[in-house]
Enzyme design. Structure first.
Site, PDB file in Angstrom:
ATOM      1  N   ILE A 213       0.868  -1.187   0.000  1.00  0.00           N
ATOM      2  CA  ILE A 213       0.000   0.000   0.000  1.00  0.00           C
ATOM      3  C   ILE A 213       0.896   1.225   0.000  1.00  0.00           C
ATOM      4  CG2 ILE A 213      -1.895   1.207   1.155  1.00  0.00           C
ATOM      5  CD1 ILE A 213      -2.653  -1.344   2.527  1.00  0.00           C
ATOM      6  N   HIS A 214       1.168   1.791  -1.168  1.00  0.00           N
ATOM      7  CA  HIS A 214       2.062   2.948  -1.177  1.00  0.00           C
ATOM      8  C   HIS A 214       1.299   4.264  -1.129  1.00  0.00           C
ATOM      9  CE1 HIS A 214       1.808   3.047  -5.647  1.00  0.00           C
ATOM     10  NE2 HIS A 214       1.722   1.743  -5.489  1.00  0.00           N
ATOM     11  N   ALA A 215       2.046   5.361  -1.159  1.00  0.00           N
ATOM     12  CA  ALA A 215       1.490   6.670  -0.812  1.00  0.00           C
ATOM     13  C   ALA A 215       0.258   7.059  -1.629  1.00  0.00           C
ATOM     14  CB  ALA A 215       2.579   7.730  -0.955  1.00  0.00           C
TER      15      ALA A 215
END
Lengths: 85, 538
Positions: free
Chosen positions: A14-16
């Site tokens: 889950i990236h930015a």
């Protein structure tokens, strides 16, 4: 309460950016959305905490939705995960 | 005149005045807030203003640099919506009666520390983003205005944050010099994409240089402050000559590497990370002859995952397709070490447990890279190259592991493509066994740096040995010739990827030997093409 599990497909986890879009999406609902990984959990609106769960590709996470509009909110959130993560 | 030295990222010469970009230092006072409600309002106003600013930066980056560079600003804008972050700032102001600045420092530092503690390199790197955001908030709260640039200048700084690099007016940048930074930092990435002279790790750089006349000598890795007339003239002449040369070389783009009597050679590029791609394409490389995969291992605090590796390889393969990309498997050990590998210090590291020896000792580690390479092979024209080979057995073991990984991926239903397999010839043992080795691979690439060091038993980093160093040592040239002839006897190709490949005084010798490929750093491609086009071998 609505709850579903999801196995992450994105290589980075889950990236930015997806975490940010998710945080914006849940703002449209009254329900609270909690992302749970193992013993850790974070509110979907607190995107940095969500990122800090460190969920990686292949990890199974649980998403819990509670509130007056939980049915439709859970559907939207689940759809978002399927398409973006 | 004062001369400071650093590490070159981009060569070339820049002449102009220094603009020192001061790092933003803010001392947050823990004085009580006079009116907490007013402080909350100040905080929210600044937050919205910074978000607006980020939105503008996003659009600017989108136009100037593209989606990938721009995304970070959108992510930053979203991070400022974080409900936890906002709640802790507001509670620090309302409950504890602090100033908005103080609350920002507390809350953002805490979030930065949370990321910094994470093992995954992607998330650990987000810590710098939070600090960048904190500084933007403090800048706005304190009303600190950015001075506008109106004339071209050489930018000097401690280091540059991503938001700072985008805010700069690129048309006014003559060169960049930073005190810190690494070859994979934002500064270096920006410098490469702009192609302007840049040096980093210039240890003695300070704000005192602000406003001074200077010459940044990217080729020499130094910065001359208030240069004397003699130095100025010398470098100015050099710059003029270089500018003329550059203009002439640009005209060679798209032309063949062919001698006047019709001999051709392939000219490829050496790269150290996907960030070098822009320069590879700008200099019209025929392919990538050496992609050092170490950047993946040396930059993080943990071993890169199979997915991360595969994504990096795929990016380069896709950008270059259908041209060939030769990726050298992990060459760490010796002087290139990382904490997480937990390597035992050695008395003689150059001859120690490094490169293929380390990989064949830690097979699970090696297999993760081989699997990543095979997965990426579906997306372009891949060559896999093994370093530091001294025996046929080692090559067989590497190939067996590749085969094993291929079977595993097949069983998992993961797609792979075709690829060539090759080895570096960088030990005298490999050159002497070239005939036997040629039967096990599709190509050879001669690494002249290590081959010189091992053939002459001479440490190239040791300045005291300079009088004994002959880069054109006859033994070395003999080994190169042996290797090339052996390759051709067995119907495989042979290239050179060491520094010698770019040595124009040897180009004719190499072509006469029948070398099939020369792989050099991107900026050396066009000068080499120029040399080849002026040769006549008859």
């Amino acid at each position: 309460m609505q709850e579903f599990t999801y196995t992450l497909k994105d290589p980075v986890g889950i990236h930015a950016r997806p975490a940010g879009i998710l945080a914006r999406k849940v703002k449209d609902f009254e329900s609270t959305v909690t992302i749970i990984k193992g013993e850790q959990s974070a509110s979907a609106g607190a995107l940095m905490k969500v990122m800090a769960l460190g969920a990686k590709q292949g990890d199974e996470i649980t998403i819990r939705v509670e509130g007056p509009d939980e049915d439709v909110c859970a559907k939207v959130v689940e759809g978002f995960f399927r398409e973006n993560m | 005149m004062e001369t400071l030295t650093g590490t070159t990222v981009v060569g070339g010469i820049a002449i102009g005045r220094i603009r020192y970009f001061a790092p933003f230092a803010y001392e947050a006072s823990d004085a009580p807030a006079a009116d907490p409600e007013e402080e909350v309002l100040r905080f929210e106003k600044s937050r919205y203003a910074v978000q607006d600013g980020l939105h503008d930066l996003y659009e600017k980056a989108l136009n100037e640099a593209g989606e990938e560079e721009a995304e970070i600003f959108q992510a930053h804008e979203m991070m400022l919506d974080d409900e936890d972050l906002i709640a802790s700032c507001i509670s620090c102001i309302k409950e504890d009666g602090h100033l908005a600045e103080y609350a920002v420092v507390q809350a953002f530092d805490e979030a930065a520390a949370m990321f910094a503690a994470m093992e995954d390199p992607y998330f650990a790197a987000r810590s710098a983003d939070v600090i960048d955001l904190k500084n933007r908030m403090l800048e706005h709260l304190s009303g600190r205005e950015q001075e506008e640039w109106t004339e071209p200048a050489i930018l000097a700084a401690e280091d540059l944050a991503p938001s700072e690099t985008v805010r700069l007016d690129k048309s006014l940048l003559l060169g960049i010099v930073t005190k810190g930074g690494s070859s994979s930092s934002h500064t270096a990435i920006l410098a490469r994409s702009l192609g302007i002279p840049t040096i980093i790790q210039c240890k003695d750089l300070s704000s005192e240089c602000d406003g001074k006349e200077a010459i940044l000598d990217g080729d020499g890795g130094c910065l001359h402050l208030e240069p004397d007339a003699e130095t100025a003239k010398k470098l100015r002449d050099k710059k003029e000559a270089a500018d003329r040369d550059l203009a002439r070389l640009q005209e060679l783009k798209g032309l063949d590497n062919i001698t006047t009597d019709g001999h051709t050679v392939r000219i490829y590029a050496n790269i150290g990370s996907p960030e070098d791609l822009e320069s590879v394409l700008a200099n019209d490389a025929g392919g990538i002859g050496l992609f050092r995969s170490e950047f993946l291992y040396l930059n993080g605090s943990a071993e890169p995952s199979e997915e991360e590796q595969s994504a990096a390889y795929r990016k380069v393969l896709e950008a270059m397709a259908p041209k060939q990309v030769i990726i050298r498997t992990c060459d760490i050990g010796a002087d290139k070490t990382v904490d997480y590998m937990d390597l035992t210090p050695e008395d003689n590291p150059a001859m120690g447990l490094r490169a293929i020896r380390l990989c064949l000792t830690r097979r699970d580690f090696f297999k993760r890279q081989l699997r990543a390479l095979l997965r990426a092979s579906a997306y372009g024209n891949l060559g896999i190259m093994f370093p530091m080979i001294i025996s046929v057995r080692e090559v067989r073991e590497c190939r067996a592991l590749l085969e094993e990984c291929g079977q595993e991926l097949k069983a998992e239903g993961i797609q792979t493509g075709t690829y060539e397999t090759g080895i570096m010839i960088e030990t005298p043992a490999a050159a002497l066994l070239a005939d036997e080795l040629a039967e096990t691979v599709d190509f050879f690439s001669i690494g002249t740096n290590d081959l010189t060091q091992y053939t002459c038993a001479l440490d190239r980093q040791n300045a005291a040995l300079a009088p004994f160093l002959d880069p054109h040592h006859p033994a070395l040239l003999k080994l190169i010739d042996m290797t090339v002839q052996a390759a051709h006897r067995h119907g495989i190709w042979a290239g050179i990827c060491g520094e010698l490949a770019a040595d124009l005084s040897l180009t004719e010798t190499f072509l006469r030997m029948g070398v099939d490929e020369l792989s050099v750093s991107p900026v050396r491609i066009l000068p080499l093409r120029d040399k080849v086009r002026n040769l006549n071998l008859t």
